[in-house]
Design a protein around this motif. Structure first.
Motif, mmCIF file in Angstrom:
data_model
loop_
_atom_site.group_PDB
_atom_site.id
_atom_site.type_symbol
_atom_site.label_atom_id
_atom_site.label_comp_id
_atom_site.label_asym_id
_atom_site.label_seq_id
_atom_site.Cartn_x
_atom_site.Cartn_y
_atom_site.Cartn_z
ATOM 1 N N ILE A 1 56.594 91.719 31.266
ATOM 2 C CA ILE A 1 57.124 92.461 32.312
ATOM 3 C C ILE A 1 58.226 93.678 30.474
ATOM 4 O O ILE A 1 57.144 94.894 31.385
ATOM 5 C CB ILE A 1 58.526 92.395 32.152
ATOM 6 C CG1 ILE A 1 57.905 91.276 34.129
ATOM 7 C CG2 ILE A 1 59.265 93.851 33.534
ATOM 8 C CD1 ILE A 1 59.315 90.906 34.311
ATOM 9 N N SER A 2 57.749 93.665 29.973
ATOM 10 C CA SER A 2 57.927 94.639 28.983
ATOM 11 C C SER A 2 57.254 95.127 28.033
ATOM 12 O O SER A 2 56.626 96.107 28.574
ATOM 13 C CB SER A 2 59.185 93.934 27.850
ATOM 14 O OG SER A 2 61.017 93.546 28.075
ATOM 15 N N LEU B 1 65.399 94.266 28.234
ATOM 16 C CA LEU B 1 65.503 93.722 30.030
ATOM 17 C C LEU B 1 65.683 92.347 30.050
ATOM 18 O O LEU B 1 64.184 91.401 29.618
ATOM 19 C CB LEU B 1 64.158 94.274 30.925
ATOM 20 C CG LEU B 1 63.176 94.232 30.552
ATOM 21 C CD1 LEU B 1 62.981 92.838 31.743
ATOM 22 C CD2 LEU B 1 61.846 94.985 31.391
ATOM 23 N N THR B 2 65.651 91.563 31.035
ATOM 24 C CA THR B 2 65.494 90.283 31.522
ATOM 25 C C THR B 2 65.105 90.269 33.128
ATOM 26 O O THR B 2 65.802 90.947 34.304
ATOM 27 C CB THR B 2 67.035 89.773 31.440
ATOM 28 O OG1 THR B 2 67.464 89.856 30.112
ATOM 29 C CG2 THR B 2 66.703 87.835 31.913
ATOM 30 N N ARG C 1 66.833 93.170 35.206
ATOM 31 C CA ARG C 1 68.373 92.992 34.641
ATOM 32 C C ARG C 1 68.167 94.066 33.783
ATOM 33 O O ARG C 1 67.084 93.855 32.653
ATOM 34 C CB ARG C 1 69.188 91.983 34.445
ATOM 35 C CG ARG C 1 69.808 92.091 35.875
ATOM 36 C CD ARG C 1 70.914 90.698 35.646
ATOM 37 N NE ARG C 1 71.059 89.785 37.273
ATOM 38 C CZ ARG C 1 71.388 89.908 37.736
ATOM 39 N NH1 ARG C 1 72.211 91.094 38.170
ATOM 40 N NH2 ARG C 1 71.909 89.272 39.161
ATOM 41 N N PHE C 2 68.487 95.575 33.246
ATOM 42 C CA PHE C 2 68.249 96.526 31.779
ATOM 43 C C PHE C 2 69.113 96.775 31.072
ATOM 44 O O PHE C 2 71.069 96.722 31.783
ATOM 45 C CB PHE C 2 67.900 97.469 32.085
ATOM 46 C CG PHE C 2 66.806 97.736 33.212
ATOM 47 C CD1 PHE C 2 65.847 98.137 32.423
ATOM 48 C CD2 PHE C 2 65.970 96.753 34.456
ATOM 49 C CE1 PHE C 2 64.448 97.685 32.728
ATOM 50 C CE2 PHE C 2 65.076 97.273 35.194
ATOM 51 C CZ PHE C 2 64.327 97.635 34.257
ATOM 52 N N VAL D 1 72.706 97.107 33.927
ATOM 53 C CA VAL D 1 71.819 97.807 35.604
ATOM 54 C C VAL D 1 70.335 97.068 35.855
ATOM 55 O O VAL D 1 69.707 96.539 35.140
ATOM 56 C CB VAL D 1 71.759 98.969 35.469
ATOM 57 C CG1 VAL D 1 72.943 99.731 34.309
ATOM 58 C CG2 VAL D 1 70.888 99.716 34.402
ATOM 59 N N THR D 2 70.346 97.256 37.454
ATOM 60 C CA THR D 2 69.044 96.516 37.859
ATOM 61 C C THR D 2 68.915 97.799 37.982
ATOM 62 O O THR D 2 68.623 98.843 37.988
ATOM 63 C CB THR D 2 69.917 96.115 39.272
ATOM 64 O OG1 THR D 2 70.483 97.058 40.006
ATOM 65 C CG2 THR D 2 70.911 94.201 39.705
ATOM 66 N N LEU D 3 67.071 97.427 38.599
ATOM 67 C CA LEU D 3 65.792 98.561 39.051
ATOM 68 C C LEU D 3 66.589 99.516 39.213
ATOM 69 O O LEU D 3 65.742 100.797 39.357
ATOM 70 C CB LEU D 3 65.138 97.978 39.539
ATOM 71 C CG LEU D 3 63.504 98.985 39.154
ATOM 72 C CD1 LEU D 3 62.940 98.703 37.671
ATOM 73 C CD2 LEU D 3 63.190 97.757 39.510
ATOM 74 N N GLU D 4 67.128 99.442 40.200
ATOM 75 C CA GLU D 4 67.239 100.815 41.163
ATOM 76 C C GLU D 4 67.916 101.867 40.435
ATOM 77 O O GLU D 4 67.851 103.193 41.210
ATOM 78 C CB GLU D 4 68.361 99.878 42.929
ATOM 79 C CG GLU D 4 69.623 100.125 42.630
ATOM 80 C CD GLU D 4 69.237 98.236 42.442
ATOM 81 O OE1 GLU D 4 70.453 97.778 42.936
ATOM 82 O OE2 GLU D 4 68.377 97.623 42.010
#
Length: 206
Positions: free
Chosen positions: A47-48, A63-64, A73-74, A81-84
């Protein structure tokens, strides 16, 4: 039961016991958890990789991908923090694309029995203004140059992914914007405008 029967069943029983022991070791809770961790590590890295190719916001921070909750999760300093909380809708679309590509890559590389195709509808939608989004005839001319370049960069990753994968992954994409670039024209199958549509206009409405 005679001695001959008992003797013949001995090796078979021992074989079954060995198979049960092997299956038990492969599918116990710790073994499953380890496989989940390995999959999360691989998916997170992929994803990264795609996020950086799409030039997404915060693509350079760790990120995970949480497989249980299916969220990103970043890690920012000592905070997760999450994507939103990372950018806006334009960025969220990019990370969703990156996640789908990473999943398809992992599934095909590990020969998992999952259909190898994905459908994306209007990747460009968040890049249009609210007024343009209500216009069914909107096109790339309604985008500022920077947004248009970003959308085409995302779409190019989908195109390159299909070319790079030897596993036959197919991506179907419906979109309002187009381009004069050869790679865009070569991937267009139908143009639904000026009376032409996915659902024919003369189909009964009821």
């Amino acid at each position: 039961r005679n001695d001959a029967t008992a003797a013949s069943e001995g090796p078979r029983r021992r074989k079954l016991e060995r198979e049960l022991k092997t299956l038990g070791a492969e599918f116990d809770d710790e073994a499953i958890a380890e496989k989940m961790r390995a999959a999360e590590t691989s998916l997170s890295a992929s994803i990264s990789k795609y996020a950086m190719k799409m030039n997404l916001a915060q693509a350079d921070i760790p990120l995970t991908f949480d497989l249980k909750q299916l969220i990103l999760r970043f890690t920012i300093g000592l905070q997760t923090v999450t994507l939103e909380r990372i950018g806006a809708q334009k960025n969220w679309v990019g990370y969703h694309l990156a996640s789908v590509l990473a999943l398809q890559e992992w599934l095909s590389s590990n020969d998992r029995p999952v259909l190898r195709f994905a459908i994306f509808d209007q990747v460009s939608q968040p890049f249009f203004s609210n007024e343009s989004q209500d216009n069914p005839n909107r096109s790339e001319v309604d985008l500022v140059d920077e947004d248009r370049e970003q959308v085409l960069l995302m779409i190019k990753q989908l195109y390159d992914f299909c070319l790079a994968r030897s596993s036959g992954v197919q991506i179907i994409r419906t979109e309002h914007i187009s381009s004069n670039e050869e790679w865009v024209d070569s991937s267009v199958v139908e143009v639904w405008r000026r009376g032409e549509a996915l659902v024919p206009l003369d189909w009964p409405r009821q």
